[in-house]
Scaffold this motif. Structure first.
Motif, short mmCIF file in Angstrom:
data_model
loop_
_atom_site.label_atom_id
_atom_site.label_comp_id
_atom_site.label_asym_id
_atom_site.label_seq_id
_atom_site.Cartn_x
_atom_site.Cartn_y
_atom_site.Cartn_z
N ASP A 21 -33.13 21.69 -4.71
CA ASP A 21 -32.19 22.77 -4.41
C ASP A 21 -31.50 22.57 -3.07
N ARG A 22 -32.23 22.13 -2.07
CA ARG A 22 -31.62 21.90 -0.76
C ARG A 22 -30.55 20.83 -0.81
N GLU A 42 -28.23 20.45 -2.80
CA GLU A 42 -26.92 20.99 -3.16
C GLU A 42 -26.07 21.27 -1.92
N THR A 43 -26.70 21.59 -0.81
CA THR A 43 -25.96 21.85 0.43
C THR A 43 -26.26 20.80 1.51
N ASP A 44 -27.06 19.81 1.14
CA ASP A 44 -27.46 18.74 2.07
C ASP A 44 -27.17 17.40 1.42
N ARG A 45 -25.98 17.30 0.86
CA ARG A 45 -25.60 16.15 0.05
C ARG A 45 -25.70 14.84 0.83
N GLU A 46 -25.26 14.86 2.10
CA GLU A 46 -25.25 13.64 2.89
C GLU A 46 -26.66 13.08 3.07
N VAL A 90 -26.78 17.35 -7.28
CA VAL A 90 -26.69 16.33 -6.24
C VAL A 90 -27.92 15.43 -6.24
N TYR A 91 -29.11 16.02 -6.40
CA TYR A 91 -30.33 15.21 -6.39
C TYR A 91 -30.27 14.14 -7.49
N ALA A 108 -30.51 27.07 -6.83
CA ALA A 108 -29.26 26.47 -6.36
C ALA A 108 -28.82 25.31 -7.24
N ALA A 109 -29.78 24.53 -7.72
CA ALA A 109 -29.47 23.37 -8.56
C ALA A 109 -29.79 23.65 -10.02
#
Length: 299
Positions: A65-66, A68-72, A124-125, A250-251
């Protein structure tokens, strides 16, 4: 003696790899302080010091889930770092084995996913893990990708330990019942990775989880029953099956991420073990753990 360097030594898979080293293998497991896989110079230094014949990459960014906002950060570890490792290994003729995920699929298939099936990550993951696979496979035909899912052990953060903690405190829990997959004890995953390490002719993409199928709800019910039988829980809470829509995250998760493991069973001559039997073994392992390990389990 086959010398193997393992990344992510303090992760739940890294720890299980350390516990299950087969005879004839020397395992050098490094944590991030000793090997930063996002840094090419750190990788080169570690490979020069250890001089392994093979490398198992058990390090990963797994906060679904993180991500999704921590793509880098997710792509730095799961994607770019895999490319750095693959390049360094290729230059030194080191075989690389890399652990990936069922989240590279979209979960829309009505049958277990085969290694050759079309991918389609939902978040994203999964996208970062798929990109890492591509980096390894595009530059190293001898590399091996092992996809897995629903991994747990007595170490770190995972579904089993979370459920045990919640079940000890609550009389009722709601658990998602419309997402289906297969639990994977990290010890069995580690054993499989060692078997691949000892078979250098095997390459490409393989799948591994324990045998059988269940939902998160079924998994939670089994955890409660097995934990009560072993005395790890005093009582089993009421577990309510809920829908994914009742527990927004989130994901997005694949609704069905069952993996087809027949190639792995065949090529390694392995007999499949059912996920519930493996869960029972893990909980027994948790019950019997050495008190000295307790400080490490928090990492």
């Amino acid at each position: 003696m086959l010398r193997v360097l393992v990344t992510g030594a303090h992760g739940q898979l890294g720890r299980e790899l350390g516990f299950s080293v087969p005879q004839g293998v020397e395992c050098v497991a490094l944590e991030r302080d000793a090997l930063d896989i996002t840094d090419a110079a750190s990788i080169a230094d570690a490979l020069s010091r250890v001089r392994p014949a093979a490398l198992i990459n058990a390090a990963a960014y797994t906060a679904v889930d993180r991500a999704e906002t921590d793509r880098e950060a997710a792509h730095a570890v799961n994607d770019v770092a895999v490319g750095l490792l693959a390049t360094a290994c290729r230059e030194r003729d080191i075989r690389m084995l890399h652990v990936s995920t069922d989240f590279v699929f979209d979960g829309a298939s009505g049958r277990p996913y085969q290694p050759t099936d079309t991918t389609g990550p939902l978040g994203v993951y999964g996208a970062s893990k798929l990109a890492g696979e591509t980096r390894l496979r595009s530059g190293d035909a001898g590399g091996l990708v092992l996809r897995t899912g629903w991994v747990y052990s007595r170490h770190g953060g995972n579904f089993v330990l979370t459920m045990l903690r919640l079940m000890a405190d609550k009389s009722e829990l709601g658990v998602v019942a419309d997402q289906v997959g297969t639990p994977t004890w990290a010890r069995g995953l580690a054993t499989t990775l060692w078997a691949f390490a000892e078979n250098p002719d095997l390459c490409g993409i393989y799948h591994w989880s324990d045998a059988g199928v269940c939902s998160w709800y079924d998994f939670a019910v089994a955890i409660a029953e097995e934990a009560c039988a072993l005395g790890l829980l005093q009582r089993a809470p009421y577990i309510l099956p809920i829908a994914t829509t009742d527990y927004p995250t989130a994901a997005r998760r694949p609704a069905c991420s069952v993996l087809d493991k027949r190639d792995t069973w065949r090529d390694l001559s392995l007999q499949p073990l059912h996920w519930r039997a493996q869960l029972r073994r893990m909980l027994q392992d948790l019950k019997n753990r050495n008190p000295e390990d307790s400080s490490h389990d928090r990492h």
